[in-house]
Every structure is written in structure tokens, then in C-alpha cells.
Design a protein around this motif. Sequence first.
Motif, PDB file in Angstrom:
ATOM      1  N   ARG A  41       0.869  -1.097  -0.057  1.00 57.63           N
ATOM      2  CA  ARG A  41      -0.037   0.054  -0.086  1.00 57.63           C
ATOM      3  C   ARG A  41       0.814   1.193   0.128  1.00 57.63           C
ATOM      4  O   ARG A  41       0.684   2.152  -0.610  1.00 57.63           O
ATOM      5  CB  ARG A  41      -1.027  -0.024   1.259  1.00 57.63           C
ATOM      6  CG  ARG A  41      -2.033   0.972   1.082  1.00 57.63           C
ATOM      7  CD  ARG A  41      -2.769   0.963   2.411  1.00 57.63           C
ATOM      8  NE  ARG A  41      -2.124   1.538   3.496  1.00 57.63           N
ATOM      9  CZ  ARG A  41      -2.201   2.695   3.908  1.00 57.63           C
ATOM     10  NH1 ARG A  41      -2.880   3.704   3.227  1.00 57.63           N
ATOM     11  NH2 ARG A  41      -1.643   3.211   4.961  1.00 57.63           N
ATOM     12  N   GLN A  42       1.618   1.305   0.705  1.00 62.56           N
ATOM     13  CA  GLN A  42       2.876   2.505   1.097  1.00 62.56           C
ATOM     14  C   GLN A  42       3.431   2.708  -0.214  1.00 62.56           C
ATOM     15  O   GLN A  42       4.068   3.901  -0.702  1.00 62.56           O
ATOM     16  CB  GLN A  42       3.549   2.201   2.299  1.00 62.56           C
ATOM     17  CG  GLN A  42       2.922   2.462   3.505  1.00 62.56           C
ATOM     18  CD  GLN A  42       2.397   3.839   3.741  1.00 62.56           C
ATOM     19  OE1 GLN A  42       2.789   4.906   2.977  1.00 62.56           O
ATOM     20  NE2 GLN A  42       1.959   4.055   4.868  1.00 62.56           N
ATOM     21  N   ALA A  43       3.984   1.776  -0.871  1.00 65.19           N
ATOM     22  CA  ALA A  43       4.727   1.692  -2.279  1.00 65.19           C
ATOM     23  C   ALA A  43       4.026   2.420  -3.500  1.00 65.19           C
ATOM     24  O   ALA A  43       4.388   3.288  -4.083  1.00 65.19           O
ATOM     25  CB  ALA A  43       5.235   0.370  -2.639  1.00 65.19           C
ATOM     26  N   ALA A  44       2.569   2.143  -3.416  1.00 70.24           N
ATOM     27  CA  ALA A  44       1.758   2.682  -4.283  1.00 70.24           C
ATOM     28  C   ALA A  44       1.431   4.143  -3.937  1.00 70.24           C
ATOM     29  O   ALA A  44       1.241   5.072  -4.896  1.00 70.24           O
ATOM     30  CB  ALA A  44       0.624   1.738  -4.393  1.00 70.24           C
ATOM     31  N   GLN A  72       3.398  -3.116 -10.099  1.00 68.34           N
ATOM     32  CA  GLN A  72       2.896  -1.688  -9.945  1.00 68.34           C
ATOM     33  C   GLN A  72       3.490  -1.207 -11.191  1.00 68.34           C
ATOM     34  O   GLN A  72       4.546  -1.175 -11.777  1.00 68.34           O
ATOM     35  CB  GLN A  72       3.060  -0.918  -8.569  1.00 68.34           C
ATOM     36  CG  GLN A  72       2.378  -1.590  -7.455  1.00 68.34           C
ATOM     37  CD  GLN A  72       2.602  -0.758  -5.943  1.00 68.34           C
ATOM     38  OE1 GLN A  72       3.552   0.007  -6.015  1.00 68.34           O
ATOM     39  NE2 GLN A  72       2.231  -1.473  -5.139  1.00 68.34           N
ATOM     40  N   GLN A  73       2.776   0.147 -11.394  1.00 65.74           N
ATOM     41  CA  GLN A  73       3.233   0.977 -12.574  1.00 65.74           C
ATOM     42  C   GLN A  73       4.644   1.767 -12.108  1.00 65.74           C
ATOM     43  O   GLN A  73       4.652   2.362 -10.759  1.00 65.74           O
ATOM     44  CB  GLN A  73       2.291   1.898 -12.890  1.00 65.74           C
ATOM     45  CG  GLN A  73       2.582   2.648 -14.313  1.00 65.74           C
ATOM     46  CD  GLN A  73       1.669   3.684 -14.643  1.00 65.74           C
ATOM     47  OE1 GLN A  73       0.442   3.728 -14.210  1.00 65.74           O
ATOM     48  NE2 GLN A  73       1.798   4.242 -15.759  1.00 65.74           N
ATOM     49  N   ASP A  74       5.738   1.723 -12.760  1.00 62.47           N
ATOM     50  CA  ASP A  74       6.860   2.426 -12.430  1.00 62.47           C
ATOM     51  C   ASP A  74       7.251   2.020 -10.923  1.00 62.47           C
ATOM     52  O   ASP A  74       7.478   2.849 -10.207  1.00 62.47           O
ATOM     53  CB  ASP A  74       6.704   3.929 -12.485  1.00 62.47           C
ATOM     54  CG  ASP A  74       8.072   4.353 -12.586  1.00 62.47           C
ATOM     55  OD1 ASP A  74       9.063   3.910 -12.738  1.00 62.47           O
ATOM     56  OD2 ASP A  74       8.061   5.907 -12.127  1.00 62.47           O
ATOM     57  N   PRO A  75       7.347   0.703 -10.625  1.00 65.30           N
ATOM     58  CA  PRO A  75       7.831   0.365  -9.664  1.00 65.30           C
ATOM     59  C   PRO A  75       9.335   0.851  -8.930  1.00 65.30           C
ATOM     60  O   PRO A  75      10.289   0.967  -9.703  1.00 65.30           O
ATOM     61  CB  PRO A  75       7.965  -1.245  -9.552  1.00 65.30           C
ATOM     62  CG  PRO A  75       8.158  -1.626 -10.944  1.00 65.30           C
ATOM     63  CD  PRO A  75       7.777  -0.330 -11.703  1.00 65.30           C
ATOM     64  N   PRO A  76       9.303   0.745  -7.810  1.00 65.67           N
ATOM     65  CA  PRO A  76      10.815   1.219  -7.030  1.00 65.67           C
ATOM     66  C   PRO A  76      11.575  -0.005  -7.129  1.00 65.67           C
ATOM     67  O   PRO A  76      11.212  -1.002  -7.450  1.00 65.67           O
ATOM     68  CB  PRO A  76      10.243   1.301  -5.572  1.00 65.67           C
ATOM     69  CG  PRO A  76       9.195   0.233  -5.225  1.00 65.67           C
ATOM     70  CD  PRO A  76       8.275   0.443  -6.456  1.00 65.67           C
ATOM     71  N   THR A  77      12.907   0.307  -6.784  1.00 63.07           N
ATOM     72  CA  THR A  77      14.002  -0.724  -6.735  1.00 63.07           C
ATOM     73  C   THR A  77      13.741  -1.526  -5.259  1.00 63.07           C
ATOM     74  O   THR A  77      13.679  -0.828  -4.200  1.00 63.07           O
ATOM     75  CB  THR A  77      15.347  -0.258  -6.920  1.00 63.07           C
ATOM     76  OG1 THR A  77      15.214   0.366  -8.405  1.00 63.07           O
ATOM     77  CG2 THR A  77      16.451  -1.228  -6.658  1.00 63.07           C
ATOM     78  N   ILE A  78      13.935  -2.634  -5.062  1.00 65.18           N
ATOM     79  CA  ILE A  78      13.684  -3.394  -4.030  1.00 65.18           C
ATOM     80  C   ILE A  78      14.942  -4.161  -3.246  1.00 65.18           C
ATOM     81  O   ILE A  78      15.663  -4.746  -4.113  1.00 65.18           O
ATOM     82  CB  ILE A  78      12.518  -4.483  -3.849  1.00 65.18           C
ATOM     83  CG1 ILE A  78      11.261  -3.893  -4.131  1.00 65.18           C
ATOM     84  CG2 ILE A  78      12.434  -5.293  -2.581  1.00 65.18           C
ATOM     85  CD1 ILE A  78      10.064  -4.704  -4.347  1.00 65.18           C
ATOM     86  N   VAL A  79      15.364  -3.587  -2.209  1.00 67.46           N
ATOM     87  CA  VAL A  79      16.434  -4.297  -1.566  1.00 67.46           C
ATOM     88  C   VAL A  79      15.912  -5.284  -0.593  1.00 67.46           C
ATOM     89  O   VAL A  79      15.627  -4.595   0.461  1.00 67.46           O
ATOM     90  CB  VAL A  79      17.514  -3.104  -0.977  1.00 67.46           C
ATOM     91  CG1 VAL A  79      18.676  -4.132  -0.476  1.00 67.46           C
ATOM     92  CG2 VAL A  79      18.114  -2.395  -2.114  1.00 67.46           C
ATOM     93  N   VAL A  80      16.317  -6.488  -0.574  1.00 67.23           N
ATOM     94  CA  VAL A  80      15.780  -7.409   0.436  1.00 67.23           C
ATOM     95  C   VAL A  80      16.826  -7.414   1.563  1.00 67.23           C
ATOM     96  O   VAL A  80      18.065  -7.562   1.573  1.00 67.23           O
ATOM     97  CB  VAL A  80      15.710  -8.735  -0.217  1.00 67.23           C
ATOM     98  CG1 VAL A  80      15.370  -9.895   0.902  1.00 67.23           C
ATOM     99  CG2 VAL A  80      14.429  -8.622  -1.252  1.00 67.23           C
ATOM    100  N   LEU A  81      16.186  -7.352   2.967  1.00 67.27           N
ATOM    101  CA  LEU A  81      17.017  -7.552   4.029  1.00 67.27           C
ATOM    102  C   LEU A  81      17.025  -9.049   4.550  1.00 67.27           C
ATOM    103  O   LEU A  81      15.792  -9.615   4.724  1.00 67.27           O
ATOM    104  CB  LEU A  81      16.363  -6.633   5.172  1.00 67.27           C
ATOM    105  CG  LEU A  81      16.058  -5.183   4.884  1.00 67.27           C
ATOM    106  CD1 LEU A  81      15.386  -4.219   5.938  1.00 67.27           C
ATOM    107  CD2 LEU A  81      17.577  -4.597   4.455  1.00 67.27           C
TER     108      LEU A  81
END
Length: 218
Positions: A41-44, A72-81
Motif C-alpha cells: 500500500r505504501q509503495a503505491a 505496480q506501474q513504475d515500481p521502485p527498486t527493492i533491496v531485500v533484508l
Amino acid sequence: MIRVLIADDQELVRTGFRVILEAEGDIEVIAEAENGHEAVRQAALAKPEVVLMDIRMPELDGLAATEQILRQQDPPTIVVLTTFDQNEYIYRALRAGAAGFLLKDAPSSRLIAAVRAAATGDSLIEPSITQRLVERFAEPAVAPGIPDQLAQLTERELDVLRLITRGLSNAEIAAEMVVAETTVKTHVARILAKLGVRDRVQAVVVAYETGFVGRNGA
């Protein structure tokens, strides 16, 4: 400013990351999430450039959240912890589309470097995690000289590939080779194209599979 979303079910972890990141002049934590649903939700809503995504979270885990966010449209880059005992999660995160991996107990300088790398389209993977991926996926060949699969790479590109196998980001490779970061980006793009691989992790696996580097990175 690099806009960051922190997704972790532990408030102390989120707070610690926020303090570290916001001490930098170019990073802003714009949202937090304590579970996977909230992360999606917050990413959107917040439109971060980078998401720091914990794997183990309630309601919806980080892997499923990663998959949803990347649709999602134009998604962020995700760094996994992640932590050392989560090998299988790392492999699943790769398939989900994560661009980088960071140990949760990594030093603050590594966290900052990972966020900056992700924001520029680069990726940063802890050398220890790279080693575990290789141990899982690659059976190194024993062959003298340059393997046929890498023969089309130039000497400079081979040097860059060696540094990639050590888990270095583009900025760190540029510093090591004393060249501009844009030059490194060009080399990396050519390496991936010539090897026919999607990302740096796959390039590392090829380097080990062909025997170009050994399991000790030599």
C-alpha cells in the motif's frame, strides 16, 4: 533526495534504519510498513525510489510483497533484508525480482551504499550472500585460461567481472579501478549483454560455473 520506504515488522529496526539514512543529506525515509500488505500500500501511495524489504513479516511476507510491488506501474527498486540462516528465501527473492540483498546486521556504511546503488539502477549484494548463491547454484569447472563462454569479454570487462564477483557496487568498482562510474556502468551493461544474463547475480554464477573465479574469489 532518494525516497525510501522501510518495511520491517520490528519497530526498533525501522527506527534504527531511519536514523542512519536520514543522517545523510541525500536520503529521506518517506514511509514505513510493519507488514507486507502495508508495504504494498505504501509503495503505491508514497512512490518511493527504493524499498528496504524484510523477508519475514506478518500477514504478507516480504517475498509476496516484492512480487506485488514490482507489478505496480513504475515500481521502485527493492533491496531485500536478510540474515545468514535464510538461504532459501534469498533464492526466492531472486526469482521475485529483488535487485539487491543486505544483511540486517551489516554496518551502516553498507546500508547507505545499498540505498544509493539501488537509486541509480545499480545493485549491491553482500559478498557473503553472493558466495552462498554460488555454493547453491554453481558447480565450478576446472579449466586453464579464459573459459570459452567469457572469451568475448575484453580484458577490462574481465577485470570488472572479477570485482562484481566480490560483491562491489558500480561506485566501489569505479574507485577500485580509478575510472568514472559511468564507465563502469557501460562495462557492466556490455558484460551482461555478452553473457546473455539478466543481472549481476547471474553474471557471478557464470563466473563461478565456468571456473573463471574459484569459490574463494581468486
